[in-house]
Design a protein around this motif. Structure first.
Motif, PDB file in Angstrom:
ATOM      1  N   MET A   1       0.846  -1.185   0.000  1.00  0.00           N
ATOM      2  CA  MET A   1       0.000   0.000   0.000  1.00  0.00           C
ATOM      3  C   MET A   1       0.889   1.245   0.000  1.00  0.00           C
ATOM      4  N   THR A   2       0.575   2.161  -0.864  1.00  0.00           N
ATOM      5  CA  THR A   2       1.303   3.424  -0.958  1.00  0.00           C
ATOM      6  C   THR A   2       0.950   4.323   0.217  1.00  0.00           C
ATOM      7  N   ALA A   3       1.960   4.966   0.757  1.00  0.00           N
ATOM      8  CA  ALA A   3       1.740   5.954   1.815  1.00  0.00           C
ATOM      9  C   ALA A   3       1.673   7.342   1.172  1.00  0.00           C
ATOM     10  N   TYR A   4       0.913   8.212   1.801  1.00  0.00           N
ATOM     11  CA  TYR A   4       0.764   9.595   1.328  1.00  0.00           C
ATOM     12  C   TYR A   4       1.301  10.526   2.410  1.00  0.00           C
ATOM     13  N   TYR A   5       2.247  11.381   2.042  1.00  0.00           N
ATOM     14  CA  TYR A   5       2.867  12.330   2.960  1.00  0.00           C
ATOM     15  C   TYR A   5       2.418  13.740   2.564  1.00  0.00           C
ATOM     16  N   PHE A   6       1.618  14.355   3.405  1.00  0.00           N
ATOM     17  CA  PHE A   6       1.097  15.693   3.121  1.00  0.00           C
ATOM     18  C   PHE A   6       1.884  16.760   3.869  1.00  0.00           C
ATOM     19  N   ASP A   7       2.323  17.753   3.124  1.00  0.00           N
ATOM     20  CA  ASP A   7       2.858  18.969   3.729  1.00  0.00           C
ATOM     21  C   ASP A   7       1.678  19.752   4.301  1.00  0.00           C
ATOM     22  N   MET A   8       1.929  20.582   5.295  1.00  0.00           N
ATOM     23  CA  MET A   8       0.843  21.399   5.857  1.00  0.00           C
ATOM     24  C   MET A   8       0.782  22.789   5.235  1.00  0.00           C
ATOM     25  N   ASP A   9       1.889  23.532   5.315  1.00  0.00           N
ATOM     26  CA  ASP A   9       1.915  24.937   4.913  1.00  0.00           C
ATOM     27  C   ASP A   9       1.793  25.083   3.399  1.00  0.00           C
ATOM     28  N   GLY A  10       0.696  25.678   2.968  1.00  0.00           N
ATOM     29  CA  GLY A  10       0.467  25.871   1.541  1.00  0.00           C
ATOM     30  C   GLY A  10      -0.296  24.738   0.891  1.00  0.00           C
ATOM     31  N   VAL A  11      -0.453  23.623   1.607  1.00  0.00           N
ATOM     32  CA  VAL A  11      -1.183  22.467   1.078  1.00  0.00           C
ATOM     33  C   VAL A  11      -2.468  22.241   1.868  1.00  0.00           C
ATOM     34  N   LEU A  12      -2.350  22.192   3.179  1.00  0.00           N
ATOM     35  CA  LEU A  12      -3.522  21.992   4.039  1.00  0.00           C
ATOM     36  C   LEU A  12      -3.935  23.263   4.768  1.00  0.00           C
ATOM     37  N   ALA A  13      -2.973  24.126   5.048  1.00  0.00           N
ATOM     38  CA  ALA A  13      -3.230  25.354   5.809  1.00  0.00           C
ATOM     39  C   ALA A  13      -2.627  26.555   5.091  1.00  0.00           C
ATOM     40  N   ASN A  14      -3.279  27.690   5.232  1.00  0.00           N
ATOM     41  CA  ASN A  14      -2.840  28.903   4.541  1.00  0.00           C
ATOM     42  C   ASN A  14      -1.816  29.672   5.377  1.00  0.00           C
ATOM     43  N   PHE A  15      -0.653  29.062   5.515  1.00  0.00           N
ATOM     44  CA  PHE A  15       0.451  29.675   6.250  1.00  0.00           C
ATOM     45  C   PHE A  15       0.927  30.954   5.565  1.00  0.00           C
ATOM     46  N   HIS A  16       0.977  30.942   4.261  1.00  0.00           N
ATOM     47  CA  HIS A  16       1.555  32.056   3.514  1.00  0.00           C
ATOM     48  C   HIS A  16       0.753  33.342   3.700  1.00  0.00           C
ATOM     49  N   LYS A  17      -0.552  33.224   3.757  1.00  0.00           N
ATOM     50  CA  LYS A  17      -1.399  34.392   4.003  1.00  0.00           C
ATOM     51  C   LYS A  17      -1.138  34.945   5.403  1.00  0.00           C
ATOM     52  N   ALA A  18      -1.079  34.068   6.382  1.00  0.00           N
ATOM     53  CA  ALA A  18      -0.840  34.499   7.763  1.00  0.00           C
ATOM     54  C   ALA A  18       0.545  35.110   7.906  1.00  0.00           C
ATOM     55  N   TYR A  19       1.541  34.518   7.262  1.00  0.00           N
ATOM     56  CA  TYR A  19       2.902  35.037   7.380  1.00  0.00           C
ATOM     57  C   TYR A  19       3.017  36.414   6.731  1.00  0.00           C
ATOM     58  N   ALA A  20       2.384  36.575   5.580  1.00  0.00           N
ATOM     59  CA  ALA A  20       2.437  37.878   4.902  1.00  0.00           C
ATOM     60  C   ALA A  20       1.753  38.956   5.737  1.00  0.00           C
ATOM     61  N   THR A  21       0.705  38.572   6.434  1.00  0.00           N
ATOM     62  CA  THR A  21      -0.054  39.527   7.250  1.00  0.00           C
ATOM     63  C   THR A  21       0.625  39.826   8.572  1.00  0.00           C
ATOM     64  N   ASN A  22       1.143  38.784   9.209  1.00  0.00           N
ATOM     65  CA  ASN A  22       1.645  38.917  10.587  1.00  0.00           C
ATOM     66  C   ASN A  22       3.152  38.816  10.731  1.00  0.00           C
ATOM     67  N   LYS A  23       3.850  38.572   9.664  1.00  0.00           N
ATOM     68  CA  LYS A  23       5.300  38.368   9.651  1.00  0.00           C
ATOM     69  C   LYS A  23       5.697  37.347  10.711  1.00  0.00           C
ATOM     70  N   GLY A  24       6.612  37.680  11.613  1.00  0.00           N
ATOM     71  CA  GLY A  24       7.153  36.726  12.565  1.00  0.00           C
ATOM     72  C   GLY A  24       6.139  36.105  13.508  1.00  0.00           C
ATOM     73  N   THR A  25       5.026  36.786  13.756  1.00  0.00           N
ATOM     74  CA  THR A  25       4.045  36.209  14.685  1.00  0.00           C
ATOM     75  C   THR A  25       3.391  34.956  14.133  1.00  0.00           C
ATOM     76  N   ALA A  26       3.508  34.740  12.827  1.00  0.00           N
ATOM     77  CA  ALA A  26       2.940  33.527  12.229  1.00  0.00           C
ATOM     78  C   ALA A  26       3.689  32.285  12.703  1.00  0.00           C
ATOM     79  N   LEU A  27       4.856  32.495  13.305  1.00  0.00           N
ATOM     80  CA  LEU A  27       5.640  31.367  13.789  1.00  0.00           C
ATOM     81  C   LEU A  27       5.284  31.001  15.229  1.00  0.00           C
ATOM     82  N   GLN A  28       4.418  31.755  15.842  1.00  0.00           N
ATOM     83  CA  GLN A  28       4.026  31.490  17.217  1.00  0.00           C
ATOM     84  C   GLN A  28       2.924  30.445  17.270  1.00  0.00           C
ATOM     85  N   ARG A  29       2.821  29.783  18.410  1.00  0.00           N
ATOM     86  CA  ARG A  29       1.886  28.669  18.549  1.00  0.00           C
ATOM     87  C   ARG A  29       0.448  29.058  18.229  1.00  0.00           C
TER      88      ARG A  29
END
Length: 134
Positions: A1-29
């Motif tokens: 059976m083939t395994a599927y490895y999903f990235d999160m940022d840009g694939v499942l979650a909109n990290f790029h939008k948050a990072y552009a808006t909040n800069k470094g705070t996007a790295l906080q929990r």
């Protein structure tokens, strides 16, 4: 059976939008835990798990707070993911953390190229959050 490895940022979650808006705070929990989901892709992952397919989340984090935020996000949007299906790395290439042969679904060619060179399958998400179709 083939395994599927999903990235999160840009694939499942909109990290790029948050990072552009909040800069470094996007790295906080809290910021990581509250990223906007790409609903179609999240639903795809949930349906794959329900169908009994082998799914991993393989993601990078800048720091421990980012990792904890990603865990919080997954608990909210993909609660079916277990701890052994979550692979979070801080340094190195994703291919170095492969557990079994599989397909990497990612939006970053820097991750996909070594994966393909190792003889594994890749799926390039060409636009952030683009719908995944196999």
């Amino acid at each position: 059976m083939t395994a599927y490895y999903f990235d999160m940022d840009g694939v499942l979650a909109n990290f790029h939008k948050a990072y552009a808006t909040n800069k470094g705070t996007a790295l906080q929990r809290k910021a990581m835990a509250n990223l906007e989901p790409f609903e179609e892709n999240v639903n795809l992952v949930r349906n794959m798990i329900k169908a009994g397919l082998k799914v991993y989340i393989l993601t990078k984090a800048a720091n421990e707070a980012g990792k904890l935020g990603k865990i919080d996000w997954l608990a909210k949007y993909i609660p079916e993911i277990t701890a052994d299906q979550f692979i979070c790395i801080f340094k190195g290439k994703k291919i170095d953390f492969i557990r079994e042969d599989g397909i990497l679904i990612d939006d970053d060619k820097k991750n996909l190229t070594p994966w393909a060179k190792a003889g594994q399958e890749i799926y390039f998400v060409t636009e952030k959050g683009a719908k995944i179709t196999f």
